[in-house]
Scaffold this active site. Structure first.
Site, PDB file in Angstrom:
ATOM      1  N   ASP A  59       0.762  -1.364  -0.144  1.00  0.00           N
ATOM      2  CA  ASP A  59      -0.212  -0.053   0.177  1.00  0.00           C
ATOM      3  C   ASP A  59       0.644   1.414  -0.128  1.00  0.00           C
ATOM      4  O   ASP A  59       1.841   1.417   1.004  1.00  0.00           O
ATOM      5  CB  ASP A  59      -0.943   0.313   1.130  1.00  0.00           C
ATOM      6  CG  ASP A  59      -1.685  -1.019   1.618  1.00  0.00           C
ATOM      7  OD1 ASP A  59      -1.490  -2.164   1.021  1.00  0.00           O
ATOM      8  OD2 ASP A  59      -2.240  -1.167   2.838  1.00  0.00           O
ATOM      9  N   SER A 112      -0.309   0.284   7.459  1.00  0.00           N
ATOM     10  CA  SER A 112      -0.522   1.437   6.527  1.00  0.00           C
ATOM     11  C   SER A 112      -1.121   2.666   7.491  1.00  0.00           C
ATOM     12  O   SER A 112      -1.695   2.503   8.459  1.00  0.00           O
ATOM     13  CB  SER A 112      -1.534   0.925   5.575  1.00  0.00           C
ATOM     14  OG  SER A 112      -1.072   0.548   4.491  1.00  0.00           O
ATOM     15  N   GLU A 114     -10.347  -2.213   4.482  1.00  0.00           N
ATOM     16  CA  GLU A 114      -9.222  -1.812   4.799  1.00  0.00           C
ATOM     17  C   GLU A 114      -8.969  -0.270   4.072  1.00  0.00           C
ATOM     18  O   GLU A 114      -9.842   0.100   2.996  1.00  0.00           O
ATOM     19  CB  GLU A 114      -8.326  -2.615   4.009  1.00  0.00           C
ATOM     20  CG  GLU A 114      -8.278  -4.180   4.660  1.00  0.00           C
ATOM     21  CD  GLU A 114      -6.952  -4.940   4.144  1.00  0.00           C
ATOM     22  OE1 GLU A 114      -6.298  -5.650   5.107  1.00  0.00           O
ATOM     23  OE2 GLU A 114      -6.867  -5.100   2.980  1.00  0.00           O
TER      24      GLU A 114
HETATM   25  C1  FRU Z   1      -3.951  -3.520   2.692  1.00  0.00           C
HETATM   26  C2  FRU Z   1      -3.257  -3.957   4.202  1.00  0.00           C
HETATM   27  C3  FRU Z   1      -3.629  -2.927   5.019  1.00  0.00           C
HETATM   28  C4  FRU Z   1      -2.590  -3.134   6.181  1.00  0.00           C
HETATM   29  C5  FRU Z   1      -1.417  -3.484   5.345  1.00  0.00           C
HETATM   30  C6  FRU Z   1      -0.278  -4.356   5.899  1.00  0.00           C
HETATM   31  O1  FRU Z   1      -3.316  -4.063   1.855  1.00  0.00           O
HETATM   32  O2  FRU Z   1      -3.813  -5.260   4.434  1.00  0.00           O
HETATM   33  O3  FRU Z   1      -4.865  -3.020   5.671  1.00  0.00           O
HETATM   34  O4  FRU Z   1      -2.438  -2.155   7.080  1.00  0.00           O
HETATM   35  O5  FRU Z   1      -1.922  -3.968   4.031  1.00  0.00           O
HETATM   36  O6  FRU Z   1       0.730  -4.400   5.048  1.00  0.00           O
END
Ligand code: FRU
Length: 483
Positions: free
Chosen positions: A36, A97, A217
């Protein structure tokens, strides 16, 4: 003998260069893994983009860090040292993230600290934490972290996105909860603060009724052209015809929001923001002109793409300016600074079916203007790989077929007036913008040599301009990493 050897070396070095999947004008990690986009912001005249990163391996996120890159135009990216390491009790299972608030001349980076509890149920908990920076480069974690411990909302409470309104601060967070029959459902929470440090839950902005899955997310929430956009990435949405075909989705709901009641009133249903294979975990920021710009991870969980063997995994989409369209649609256009990445013109003018154009460095910008009453097929090909993008004027559909398993993505689209396409090809990615950006496709592809584009036999284009694109990222090839 010597001549043979030179020919051999020349041939294989050419082949290696052509097969290099590392992007020329999209941001990818300088080594290892990327997912992300995080902390996307404009600070002291520079765009900062952080991202989920494993600097030690390209084969998966492992325990994620925050990678860091800067640019003044969204194209000339420069890599910086890892910004946040998983080195505290509240984030030693991953610096997950989060986002950046620029306030009173400082950067406030909010993120989720993930902690694993091996052998327990649930096996993880998630805390919200803060790091600050005076200059955008030296980043320090707040001593009193975590700032939200999330009891009552565990175990999935993550991906804070912050903004300021008046003298208050607001945060949206992705969360899951138990529904009436004990099923897990996604929701988005709104939190509020007067000092950026002490936060209280203000409301539930949106809850899944089951159709939108078990977890939301990477929420983002902002005003655009007179309404509000709730942008997020639901997990667990079931495929429905041509819709929701990726493992996880990213999309938006347009509605209205009241700061008094803290309620969000949807005006339209959830819509996917992009129709390709690889578009996830979006984040937006305001650019220096105050326009809303979105960027996404151009990849998808659980894909194991071949670039992993070249020492890197994952890349970002082009930065795209957002506008509100009709019927709850968002319009996306590459940011104006794309000029900075444009190379020389390889072809221009009326183009007949069967025409083949060899690309330079496997990159291109292709601008097409054509009759809406004709079918159109563009093939993007190398010796062992073919992607076909088609417009069917009778059905009013557009299809991207990248071959192999789970090849096809399709959606309805009819041009308003002339058919116009903008197509961006980089070493291992394709982004298509249709019309005013009301439909986009972002998909990865993996050419096996030099790439050409070919126009289908029945196609006929009034005007097609093909340009090469420059290398604007600051390395030409990542360092190999361990499996
Ligand atoms: C989305 C996610 C977020 C999390 C991150 C972990 O792709 O699953 O929800 O913070 O990736 O790498």
């Amino acid at each position: 003998m010597i001549t043979k050897l030179i020919t051999f070396i020349f041939f294989y070095s050419r082949l290696a260069a052509a097969n290099n999947l590392y992007p020329k004008y999209h941001l990818s990690p300088d080594r290892g893994w990327m997912n992300d986009p995080n902390g996307f912001c404009f600070f002291n005249g520079v765009y900062h983009l952080f991202y989920q990163h494993n600097p030690y391996s390209s084969y998966g996120p492992g325990i994620v860090h925050w990678g860091h890159a800067v640019s003044t135009d969204f194209f000339h990216w420069k890599h910086l040292p890892v910004a946040l390491n998983p080195d505290q009790w509240y984030d030693d299972g991953g610096v997950f993230s989060g986002s950046c608030l620029v306030d009173a001349g400082k950067m406030y980076l909010y993120y989720t600290g993930n902690v694993y509890h091996e052998g327990e149920t649930p096996d993880h908990s998630q805390y919200q934490a803060l790091a600050t920076s005076d200059d955008g480069y030296n980043i320090v974690k707040y001593e009193m972290n975590p700032i939200i411990n999330g009891s009552g909302f565990q175990p999935d409470l993550r991906d804070p996105k912050i903004w300021k309104h008046g003298d208050k601060y607001y945060m949206v967070l992705g969360n899951s909860f138990k529904g009436e029959s004990n099923e897990t459902l996604g929701r988005i929470l709104l939190w509020e603060s007067s000092d950026k440090i002490n936060w209280e839950k203000a409301s539930i902005l949106l809850e899944s009724d089951g159709r939108l899955g078990y977890m939301f997310e990477c929420p983002d929430f902002f005003e655009l052209d007179g309404h509000w956009v709730l942008l997020f990435s639901p997990q667990g949405v079931k495929p429905e015809g041509d819709k929701y075909k990726n493992l996880f989705q990213t999309g938006h709901i347009i509605g209205d929001f009241s700061y008094d009641t803290k309620t969000f009133t949807p005006l339209y249903d959830f819509q996917e923001l992009d129709h390709g294979h690889d578009f996830y975990a979006t984040q937006t920021t305001l650019d220096e002109d105050g326009s809303r710009v979105v960027i996404a991870w151009m990849d998808m969980w659980d894909q194991n793409y071949p670039e992993m063997d070249q020492g890197f995994a994952g890349q970002m989409t082009l930065a795209r300016k957002l506008k509100l369209g009709k019927n709850g649609i968002l319009l996306q256009k590459p940011v104006k600074d794309i000029d900075a990445a444009r190379g020389r013109v390889l072809h221009s003018g009326v183009t007949r079916g069967g025409k083949v154009i060899k690309l330079v460095n496997n990159t291109a910008e292709i601008l097409i203007r054509s009759s809406p009453l004709l079918n159109l097929d563009v093939f993007i090909e190398s010796e062992g790989n073919q992607v076909q993008i088609s417009y069917d004027h009778q059905k009013g559909t557009i299809t991207l077929d990248r071959g192999g398993k789970d090849a096809v993505r399709r959606t309805n689209w009819r041009p308003l007036g002339k058919l116009t396409w903008r197509l961006y090809i980089d070493s291992s990615s394709i982004e298509l913008f249709c019309g005013n950006g009301e439909v986009t496709f972002s998909s990865r592809f993996f050419p096996t040599g030099p790439v050409s584009i070919r126009l289908g036999r029945q196609s006929m284009i009034d005007n097609m301009t093909v340009r090469s694109m420059k290398q604007t990222v600051d390395i030409s090839y990542p360092q190999p990493t361990a499996a």
